[in-house]
Every structure is written in structure tokens, then in C-alpha cells.
Design a protein around this motif. Structure first.
Motif, mmCIF file in Angstrom:
data_model
loop_
_atom_site.group_PDB
_atom_site.id
_atom_site.type_symbol
_atom_site.label_atom_id
_atom_site.label_comp_id
_atom_site.label_asym_id
_atom_site.label_seq_id
_atom_site.Cartn_x
_atom_site.Cartn_y
_atom_site.Cartn_z
ATOM 1 N N LEU A 66 9.545 8.651 9.687
ATOM 2 C CA LEU A 66 8.120 8.967 9.601
ATOM 3 C C LEU A 66 7.295 7.936 10.360
ATOM 4 C CD1 LEU A 66 7.769 10.025 5.841
ATOM 5 C CD2 LEU A 66 8.118 11.481 7.844
ATOM 6 N N GLY A 67 7.666 6.645 10.227
ATOM 7 C CA GLY A 67 6.949 5.599 10.950
ATOM 8 C C GLY A 67 6.507 4.492 10.027
ATOM 9 N N GLY A 68 5.261 4.024 10.235
ATOM 10 C CA GLY A 68 4.720 2.942 9.437
ATOM 11 C C GLY A 68 3.791 3.457 8.356
ATOM 12 N N VAL A 69 2.935 2.573 7.837
ATOM 13 C CA VAL A 69 2.093 2.933 6.707
ATOM 14 C C VAL A 69 1.080 4.010 7.086
ATOM 15 C CG1 VAL A 69 0.434 1.054 7.139
ATOM 16 C CG2 VAL A 69 0.667 2.012 4.832
ATOM 17 N N ASN A 70 0.513 3.932 8.291
ATOM 18 C CA ASN A 70 -0.468 4.948 8.690
ATOM 19 C C ASN A 70 0.175 6.321 8.833
ATOM 20 O OD1 ASN A 70 -2.597 3.114 8.733
ATOM 21 N ND2 ASN A 70 -2.246 2.570 10.885
ATOM 22 N N ASP A 71 1.391 6.340 9.342
ATOM 23 C CA ASP A 71 2.110 7.616 9.460
ATOM 24 C C ASP A 71 2.388 8.203 8.084
ATOM 25 O OD1 ASP A 71 2.662 7.571 12.451
ATOM 26 O OD2 ASP A 71 3.596 5.686 11.829
ATOM 27 N N PHE A 72 2.717 7.335 7.114
ATOM 28 C CA PHE A 72 2.999 7.806 5.763
ATOM 29 C C PHE A 72 1.730 8.335 5.100
ATOM 30 C CE2 PHE A 72 3.948 6.634 1.165
ATOM 31 C CZ PHE A 72 4.702 7.762 0.935
ATOM 32 N N LEU A 73 0.608 7.650 5.316
ATOM 33 C CA LEU A 73 -0.665 8.112 4.767
ATOM 34 C C LEU A 73 -1.031 9.486 5.328
ATOM 35 C CD1 LEU A 73 -2.766 4.799 4.897
ATOM 36 C CD2 LEU A 73 -1.828 5.902 2.857
ATOM 37 N N GLU A 74 -0.820 9.640 6.615
ATOM 38 C CA GLU A 74 -1.124 10.928 7.259
ATOM 39 C C GLU A 74 -0.202 12.028 6.714
ATOM 40 O OE1 GLU A 74 -1.033 12.853 11.767
ATOM 41 O OE2 GLU A 74 -1.152 10.667 11.489
ATOM 42 N N TYR A 75 1.076 11.673 6.509
ATOM 43 C CA TYR A 75 2.052 12.630 5.980
ATOM 44 C C TYR A 75 1.655 13.078 4.577
ATOM 45 C CZ TYR A 75 6.611 14.289 4.243
ATOM 46 O OH TYR A 75 7.622 15.048 3.697
ATOM 47 N N ALA A 76 1.293 12.106 3.711
ATOM 48 C CA ALA A 76 0.906 12.425 2.333
ATOM 49 C C ALA A 76 -0.375 13.266 2.295
ATOM 50 C CB ALA A 76 0.722 11.135 1.538
ATOM 51 N N GLN A 77 -1.312 12.964 3.192
ATOM 52 C CA GLN A 77 -2.569 13.716 3.245
ATOM 53 C C GLN A 77 -2.323 15.147 3.709
ATOM 54 O OE1 GLN A 77 -5.815 12.701 2.432
ATOM 55 N NE2 GLN A 77 -6.295 14.872 2.747
ATOM 56 N N HIS A 78 -1.445 15.304 4.708
ATOM 57 C CA HIS A 78 -1.206 16.615 5.293
ATOM 58 C C HIS A 78 -0.429 17.522 4.344
ATOM 59 C CE1 HIS A 78 -0.447 19.633 8.385
ATOM 60 N NE2 HIS A 78 0.851 19.591 8.055
ATOM 61 N N ILE A 128 -3.111 14.004 -0.669
ATOM 62 C CA ILE A 128 -3.284 12.753 -1.404
ATOM 63 C C ILE A 128 -3.279 11.601 -0.416
ATOM 64 C CG2 ILE A 128 -2.249 11.198 -3.122
ATOM 65 C CD1 ILE A 128 -0.946 13.655 -4.391
ATOM 66 N N THR A 129 -4.153 10.623 -0.625
ATOM 67 C CA THR A 129 -4.173 9.438 0.232
ATOM 68 C C THR A 129 -4.404 8.202 -0.622
ATOM 69 O OG1 THR A 129 -5.099 8.492 2.262
ATOM 70 C CG2 THR A 129 -6.660 9.500 0.694
ATOM 71 N N LYS A 184 0.838 -1.203 0.000
ATOM 72 C CA LYS A 184 0.000 0.000 0.000
ATOM 73 C C LYS A 184 0.875 1.256 0.000
ATOM 74 C CE LYS A 184 -4.062 1.931 2.297
ATOM 75 N NZ LYS A 184 -5.106 1.702 3.325
ATOM 76 N N ALA A 185 1.911 1.263 0.841
ATOM 77 C CA ALA A 185 2.808 2.417 0.904
ATOM 78 C C ALA A 185 3.582 2.570 -0.402
ATOM 79 C CB ALA A 185 3.772 2.244 2.080
ATOM 80 N N GLU A 186 3.935 1.432 -1.018
ATOM 81 C CA GLU A 186 4.701 1.465 -2.256
ATOM 82 C C GLU A 186 3.910 2.129 -3.375
ATOM 83 O OE1 GLU A 186 6.965 -1.732 -5.196
ATOM 84 O OE2 GLU A 186 5.222 -2.367 -4.022
ATOM 85 N N LEU A 187 2.648 1.764 -3.538
ATOM 86 C CA LEU A 187 1.843 2.337 -4.617
ATOM 87 C C LEU A 187 1.593 3.824 -4.392
ATOM 88 C CD1 LEU A 187 -0.783 -0.393 -5.555
ATOM 89 C CD2 LEU A 187 1.359 0.177 -6.656
ATOM 90 N N LEU A 188 1.385 4.217 -3.144
ATOM 91 C CA LEU A 188 1.203 5.636 -2.846
ATOM 92 C C LEU A 188 2.482 6.413 -3.162
ATOM 93 C CD1 LEU A 188 -0.374 8.024 -1.771
ATOM 94 C CD2 LEU A 188 0.258 7.326 0.563
ATOM 95 N N ALA A 189 3.626 5.849 -2.772
ATOM 96 C CA ALA A 189 4.906 6.515 -3.033
ATOM 97 C C ALA A 189 5.161 6.628 -4.533
ATOM 98 C CB ALA A 189 6.032 5.735 -2.360
#
Length: 471
Positions: free
Chosen positions: A74-86, A90-91, A12-17
Motif C-alpha cells: 500500500l505504501g506509507g502512512v498517507n497511502d494508508f489514510l487514503e486507502y481507509a478513506q476510500h 474513515i480517516t 498514527k497508522a497504528e491507531l487507525l489500524a
């Protein structure tokens, strides 16, 4: 970022990145998938190195390349999602089923890539180089020369194996650590060995550096020859048993290099005689340097000095074929223009008295070398053996005799050779005068005496098997 290759959250993190990298001009992502079996250790190591606390897959951090320093966790996948959203608005809306499918594909792709890399590595078979008595200073100087790529070529990988006694283990470990820290691109591996039974496994090249400490007031010549014989009696059968059939053996050191080469062939009947040589290049180099100082020129311009006979015993430095390149004299020519050395040294008294007497000084210079000169000598001979010596240039090497220059057969005698196509050949076309021929006879006599003493020791140690070993 990195994570287990089969982790759905990593997918999930890979596709977002990937999406962010494709749509943001200054966003770059570096993905490091790990095999599930290696993930825990990898995570522990990177967290310990950076002082991070993280326990799950994936782990994601930000590196500010223009500022240096360690990355910002940054942390794990949830931290990365929050970072990208903020930061980017994008999420990811990926479903669990999609995450699992991509994770499985990631694992299979990762395994295939690892297998391909292992297959490529297996095709690149490094040269296996064994060095005996590896705690000697020459070995310390030799390793960088071998690993630099200048000896075997810039595409040939090597593996170095250091062999010595258990008392020298700490020294060997120190050499291994330093060589690893230098990160030579062509040094596939380096290891230390103190168990004699594992010596020379799959060896392509063996460099024998063993020496005996000479003190004639304490021991006789016979005792020293016995020591050399005992060393070779251990090595030769192991070379036959463990090394490759075409293994090349180089005898170097400060004492009995001719005898070591001969005894290895004597005890190892299946070792190819043409693959065992003794190095005389240190003597060549020391003689050239002495002559260059007399002529006030660069020693690199002195060529074709021949070392005859017993390299670390009684030898003869022959200047009758020596040439000078780039010598500052009345006659000049192109880069390949040469002048006969003897014609340029007008002080014939110096040649026949001081230079000849200086051979004892040469012996002292060579025997007291800390390692650079003999290491360079071994590296040079290996380079020539694999890639050929300069066209027309004379190289002195101790080799088994077959009657060349009327020298008796069956001893190892230093004489002029050329290297080409992975082999060497004696330069029998060279003319030698009667005086030199007489000298060669006396030098051969000393080596024959050494051989007779050594064979006597063999018969005393193996009274019933001597004929087999010395035929």
C-alpha cells in the motif's frame, strides 16, 4: 505493517489500524514495530524479498490470506489514510503532538519487550555440545537425533559446536547450513570451528569421534597408539581449561575408543573419571540383530546382551544374561514376559562356532557403518545418561575399572551398567561363570598392553613430566 517504534507516522497508522480492526469484523492488523537501529536493514530485507520500492517509516501492505502469494504494497502512512478513506470512509485526525507522545511510548514499550525476551532467553541456557572430527559421517547422522528433543527432552535447548581441521571447513559449513535450514525448535545455534584454541568453551558434553586409519602393513600398533595419544594430549588440557567442571565426555568411533577415553583421563587429571565413557552400543545392536535373524524375530525384542572388554578391539559378546521379549514360542505371557535367549536357541553348535566366529563379521559390520548405527548408539547412551536406562535393562559401556569382576584397575573396560539419576553404576550383582572370568582376564591383558605402550609414548615425549601425567 511495520515501522520504527519511535516514528510518529507509525503511531498514527497504528491507531487507525486498531480502530478499523475494532469496528470491522473481517479486518485484521499485524503490527511489527522495529527498533530504530534495526529499521533500515529490516526495510531493505523485506523490500528485496518482495520486490518492493519503499524508503520511509512506516511500510504498510495488504495480505490476502485466502489467496496466498506475497502481500500487496500500500505504501506509507498517507497511502494508508487514503486507502481507509476510500474503502471504509474513515480517516485519522490525530494531532502532531499526540503522534509524538505515542511514538515515545511505543519506543519505550518496544525496548521493555525486547529486554524481557532477552532475559527469558538468558534463563534458558542451552546444553553446549561439542563434536570433534565433525566432518565424519556419524556427525551428519547424529545432529538430527540430538536436535529432535528425544535425547535430552522436549524442553531442553541445545547449541552444537562442530570441531575439525581447516581442510574440512567447507564440509562443516555445509552441515551447519543444512541443520539451520531444518529449523529444529530446540537447536538454539550450530557453529563450525577450526581453531583448536577455542575448542570446548563452556562445554557440557564432548563427543570425541576422532579415528585413526588402520593399515598394519604400513604402520605398527605402537604408531597408531602414538597417534591416539597425541590427539588426547591436545584435547585433554583444553577440556580442563575451557569446558565446564562437570563436562561429560563420550568416546566413540571405529578405532581405539577405550584408549581414547583412558588417555583423556590420563592427560586431564581434573576431568572426573566417572564422566568419561566409551560407547559399546553399536556392538550390542549388531549382535542383537544377528541373533534376531537366527530366531526370526524383531531385534528390538533381544535384550541384555553384554559387550565385555576392548570395544573396538578384542571383545566378548556374552549371552548368558540375554533375554527375549515377544518371542513367538509355545509359551506366551504379558508384554514384560521374557524367555532366556540361550534356552530358545537349540542349536548350541551355532552359538559356540558360527556366532562366536561371526564376531569378526560383527566387527566388519560395525566398522563399515556409514553413520546411522554409531550415531544412534551415541544418542541412546546420552539419553540414558540424562534420563535413565530402562529398569532392569543391561547397557554395556566402557568405563574406568576399579576392580569390578576381578578386572585389573586403571584401564577402560566395557562392562554392564545401569543409568539412573544422571549417573551410571556397574551391575556388580550379575553372576559370571569361570569361563567368562578367564575371557575377561585375556581381554584385560590386551588393554593393559595398550596402556603400557601409551604410557611409554608419554615418557618418551615428556621424560621429565611423565610421573605427573601418569600417576
Amino acid at each position: 505493517f511495520t515501522g520504527k517504534a519511535n516514528c510518529p507516522y507509525y503511531a498514527k497508522a497504528e491507531l487507525l489500524a486498531d480502530y478499523l480492526q475494532a469496528n470491522l469484523p473481517d479486518f485484521r492488523v499485524h503490527k511489527i514495530p522495529q527498533h530504530p537501529d534495526k529499521w533500515e536493514q529490516w526495510l531493505h530485507d523485506i523490500c528485496e524479498m518482495n520486490g518492493w520500492e519503499h524508503r520511509r517509516s512506516p511500510i504498510i501492505w495488504r495480505e490476502l490470506l485466502d489467496r496466498g502469494g506475497k502481500g500487496l504494497l500500500l505504501g506509507g502512512v498517507n497511502d494508508f489514510l487514503e486507502y481507509a478513506q476510500h474503502y471504509y470512509g474513515i480517516t485519522s485526525m490525530m494531532l502532531s503532538e499526540e503522534m509524538l507522545d505515542i511514538a515515545e511510548e511505543n519506543l519505550q514499550a518496544h525496548i521493555e519487550i525486547e529486554n524481557e525476551q532477552e532475559e527469558i532467553k538468558s534463563l534458558i541456557k542451552p546444553l553446549q555440545i561439542w563434536i570433534t572430527s565433525a566432518s565424519a559421517s556419524i556427525c551428519y547422522q547424529l545432529i538430527p537425533l540430538l536436535a529432535s528433543g528425544e535425547v535430552f527432552g522436549m524442553t531442553t535447548e541445545i547449541s552444537i559446536h562442530l570441531l575439525d581441521t581447516d581442510q574440512c571447513k567447507d564440509v562443516l559449513c555445509g552441515i551447519v547450513m543444512e541443520a539451520e535450514d531444518m529449523a529444529f525448535p530446540l537447536l538454539r545455534s550450530i557453529s563450525e570451528h577450526t581453531e583448536i584454541d577455542e575448542a570446548f568453551i563452556e562445554a557440557d558434553i564432548i563427543i570425541v569421534l576422532d579415528d585413526v586409519l588402520l593399515n598394519r602393513e604400513v604402520q605398527s600398533l605402537e604408531n597408531y597408539i602414538r597417534e591416539v595419544s597425541e590427539i588426547c594430549q591436545v584435547y585433554a588440557p583444553l577440556i580442563e581449561k575451557n569446558a565446564k567442571s562437570g563436562v561429560r565426555v563420550i568416546s566413540s568411533g571405529k578405532t581405539f575408543v577405550n584408549l581414547k577415553a583412558m588417555m583423556i583421563m590420563t592427560y586431564g587429571q581434573s576431568i572426573k573419571p566417572e564422566n568419561v565413557i566409551a560407547v559399546a552400543t553399536s556392538w550390542e545392536s549388531a549382535a542383537k540383530a544377528t541373533l534376531a535373524r537366527k530366531l526370526n524375530m524383531n531385534a528390538a525384542g533381544v535384550k541384555d546382551v553384554i559387550v565385555w572388554g576392548n570395544i573396538t578391539g578384542c571383545n566378548y559378546i556374552d549371552l548368558s544374561h540375554a533375554k527375549l521379549y515377544g518371542y513367538d514360542c509355545a509359551i506366551w505371557g504379558p508384554a514384560n514376559f521374557t524367555r532366556p535367549l540361550l534356552s530358545m536357541i537349540y542349536d548350541s553348535e551355532w552359538i559356540h562356532s558360527e556366532f562366536l566366529s561371526a564376531q569378526s563379521l560383527l566387527s566388519s559390520r560395525v566398522s563399515h557403518c556409514v553413520g546411522m548405527l554409531p550415531a544412534h548408539a551415541v544418542a541412546t547412551v546420552l539419553k540414558y545418561w540424562y534420563h535413565g536406562s530402562p529398569p532392569g535393562e543391561i547397557i554395556s559401556v566402557g568405563i574406568p575399572t576399579k576392580g569390578q569382576f576381578c578386572i585389573p584397575e586403571g584401564i577402560v573396560f566395557s562392562m554392564p551398567v545401569r543409568f539412573q539419576n544422571g549417573n551410571w553404576e556397574v551391575m556388580t550383582e550379575l553372576e559370571i561363570n569361570e569361563t567368562t572370568q578367564e575371557v575377561l582376564g585375556r581381554l584385560a591383558h590386551e588393554l593393559i598392553q595398550e596402556k603400557l605402550i601409551a604410557l611409554k609414548e608419554i615418557k618418551e615425549m615428556h621424560p621429565y613430566g611423565a610421573d605427573k601425567n601418569t600417576s
